[in-house]
Design a protein around this motif. Structure first.
Motif, PDB file in Angstrom:
ATOM      1  N   ASP A 155      -0.870  18.366   4.198  1.00 34.85           N
ATOM      2  CA  ASP A 155      -1.392  19.412   5.085  1.00 34.85           C
ATOM      3  C   ASP A 155      -0.250  20.224   5.720  1.00 34.85           C
ATOM      4  O   ASP A 155      -0.231  21.460   5.655  1.00 34.85           O
ATOM      5  CB  ASP A 155      -2.245  18.726   6.169  1.00 34.85           C
ATOM      6  CG  ASP A 155      -2.922  19.744   7.067  1.00 34.85           C
ATOM      7  OD1 ASP A 155      -3.445  20.740   6.548  1.00 34.85           O
ATOM      8  OD2 ASP A 155      -2.911  19.544   8.297  1.00 34.85           O
TER       9      ASP A 155
ATOM     10  N   SER B  38      -6.970  15.366   8.247  1.00 41.72           N
ATOM     11  CA  SER B  38      -5.738  14.813   8.823  1.00 41.72           C
ATOM     12  C   SER B  38      -5.981  14.291  10.234  1.00 41.72           C
ATOM     13  O   SER B  38      -5.543  13.182  10.584  1.00 41.72           O
ATOM     14  CB  SER B  38      -4.639  15.882   8.873  1.00 41.72           C
ATOM     15  OG  SER B  38      -4.314  16.294   7.588  1.00 41.72           O
TER      16      SER B  38
ATOM     17  N   LEU C  32      -6.006  10.419  11.180  1.00 40.14           N
ATOM     18  CA  LEU C  32      -4.977   9.982  12.137  1.00 40.14           C
ATOM     19  C   LEU C  32      -5.617   9.153  13.253  1.00 40.14           C
ATOM     20  O   LEU C  32      -5.073   8.115  13.664  1.00 40.14           O
ATOM     21  CB  LEU C  32      -4.235  11.192  12.721  1.00 40.14           C
ATOM     22  CG  LEU C  32      -3.111  10.876  13.702  1.00 40.14           C
ATOM     23  CD1 LEU C  32      -2.017  10.045  13.039  1.00 40.14           C
ATOM     24  CD2 LEU C  32      -2.505  12.154  14.271  1.00 40.14           C
TER      25      LEU C  32
ATOM     26  N   ILE D   9      -1.519  13.895   5.804  1.00 37.97           N
ATOM     27  CA  ILE D   9      -0.906  14.736   6.850  1.00 37.97           C
ATOM     28  C   ILE D   9       0.294  15.489   6.275  1.00 37.97           C
ATOM     29  O   ILE D   9       0.505  16.676   6.550  1.00 37.97           O
ATOM     30  CB  ILE D   9      -0.489  13.887   8.071  1.00 37.97           C
ATOM     31  CG1 ILE D   9      -1.730  13.327   8.767  1.00 37.97           C
ATOM     32  CG2 ILE D   9       0.357  14.695   9.045  1.00 37.97           C
ATOM     33  CD1 ILE D   9      -1.432  12.326   9.872  1.00 37.97           C
TER      34      ILE D   9
END
Lengths: 232, 52
Positions: free
Chosen positions: A208, A15, A19, A205
């Motif tokens: 997660d 993640s 990102l 994300i």
């Protein structure tokens, strides 16, 4: 329960890395759009946040159905997790849209169909937590919440379709848009890379954070059970 | 040749808002987790005391 699974740790790292890559692609790799300038780059994260927001609201509805069918409290935990995360992502999407709208439409906010339905959706799910706080009995709270998320989920397709069904100034990037739309643009291949990578990244994300929030819900339940046991 | 409008500040504001809200939420998850872990430890100790 307390030991973090290896897959979750891998998901955390992925993640963060994705990102950073998504931010690089949006801010540096994707070219500047000529009509709007650099503010157009907000679009990549705006759409990705809105996507995971809607994904979570739908997931909450599915968890609501699962709870009503099974009566298993674990689905209530899943449902709360989905709503909470989606509220955050959807709020970000609304804020980014507003920041984009200032130079594009010359206003921070206007009550056109997409913005109105998005604001209503956000408020529906804010009210979800008010409803939960107002009910003490856990079973009753879970049952009412499940029904509420089912009804609330109806607002998601309405929000998604608002720019495709009504005359609106909100642009449609994929698909045909209304003649009144302002701020629309055609994506170049470089922009498409940044756009689809952002969608992918925020889906990771979401998965997660969803897992983390479910673990938090489970821990809260265990703590509550132990508290009752100790107080006996 | 048309000149693109200068909207970089809005772009910066947008990404700043994203990272601010996102970080705030992550911190809230971490804080809630550590508070619950602490409560759990206290309750486990109390349970052991009650038994003995």
């Amino acid at each position: 329960m307390n030991k973090k699974p290896v897959i979750l740790l891998v998901l955390d790292i992925l993640s963060l890395v994705f990102l950073a890559v998504a931010a690089y692609l949006a801010l540096s790799y994707a070219p500047m759009e000529a009509t709007m300038g650099n503010v157009q780059k907000v679009f990549y994260f705006h759409v990705a946040n809105a996507w995971v927001g809607m994904l979570g609201f739908i997931s909450a509805g599915v968890a609501g159905i699962a709870y009503l069918r099974s009566g298993n409290p674990k689905w209530d935990i899943v449902e709360v997790a989905a709503v909470e995360i989606s509220l955050v992502f959807f709020l970000i999407a609304i804020l980014l849209g507003s920041i984009w709208a200032r130079p594009a439409w010359n206003t921070w906010w206007t009550w056109e169909p997409r913005l109105t339905t998005a604001a209503i959706t956000e408020m529906i799910y804010l009210a979800y937590f008010m409803l939960r706080n107002g009910i003490e009995d856990p079973n009753r709270r879970a049952r009412f919440s499940a029904v509420y998320t089912l009804v609330g989920a109806v607002s998601v397709p309405i929000t998604f379709m608002a720019i495709r069904l009504f005359r609106t100034i909100h642009p449609v990037v994929i698909g045909s848009q209304s003649a009144q739309a302002q701020g629309g643009f055609n994506m170049s291949p470089d922009m498409e890379v940044a756009f689809f990578f952002s969608l992918f990244t925020f889906t990771i994300i979401f998965a997660d954070l969803f897992w983390h929030r479910i673990r938090l819900g489970n821990l809260a339940n265990k703590t509550e059970e132990l508290k009752l046991k100790v107080m006996e | 040749m048309s000149i693109s409008p200068e909207t970089t500040n809005y772009m910066i504001a947008g990404y700043a808002v994203f990272f601010l809200v996102f970080t705030f939420y992550i911190v809230s998850l971490v804080v809630r987790w550590s508070n619950l872990r602490r409560d759990m430890h206290i309750l486990e100790d109390l349970e052991i005391d009650n038994k003995s």
